[in-house]
Design a protein around this motif. Structure first.
Motif, short mmCIF file in Angstrom:
data_model
loop_
_atom_site.label_atom_id
_atom_site.label_comp_id
_atom_site.label_asym_id
_atom_site.label_seq_id
_atom_site.Cartn_x
_atom_site.Cartn_y
_atom_site.Cartn_z
N SER A 1 0.80 -1.22 0.00
CA SER A 1 0.00 0.00 0.00
C SER A 1 0.84 1.28 0.00
N ALA A 2 2.06 1.25 0.44
CA ALA A 2 2.90 2.46 0.51
C ALA A 2 3.12 3.10 -0.86
N PRO A 3 3.46 2.36 -1.91
CA PRO A 3 3.64 3.01 -3.22
C PRO A 3 2.35 3.62 -3.77
N VAL A 4 1.21 3.03 -3.45
CA VAL A 4 -0.07 3.56 -3.92
C VAL A 4 -0.32 4.93 -3.30
N VAL A 5 -0.06 5.07 -2.02
CA VAL A 5 -0.25 6.34 -1.33
C VAL A 5 0.74 7.38 -1.86
#
Length: 55
Positions: free
Chosen positions: A19-23
């Motif tokens: 989820s970190a790259p999406v944010v």
């Protein structure tokens, strides 16, 4: 008991890593060109930094 705790921690770590790259991508969605900035609502082109910023 410990194996359930470790597997839960591994799943949580995996979800965080995915989820970190999406944010980060969502935060970097500002228009990059002057033409795209003019089309964007509530944005203006900053000549000093050559970036699109919020009004």
């Amino acid at each position: 008991m410990i194996s359930k705790l470790l597997s839960g921690a591994m799943v949580a770590g995996l979800l965080l890593a995915v989820s970190a790259p999406v944010v980060a991508y969502a935060d970097d969605a500002a228009p990059k060109t002057k033409a795209d900035c003019k089309k964007a609502k509530d944005m203006k082109w900053d000549k000093s930094t050559n970036t699109c910023v919020k009004k």
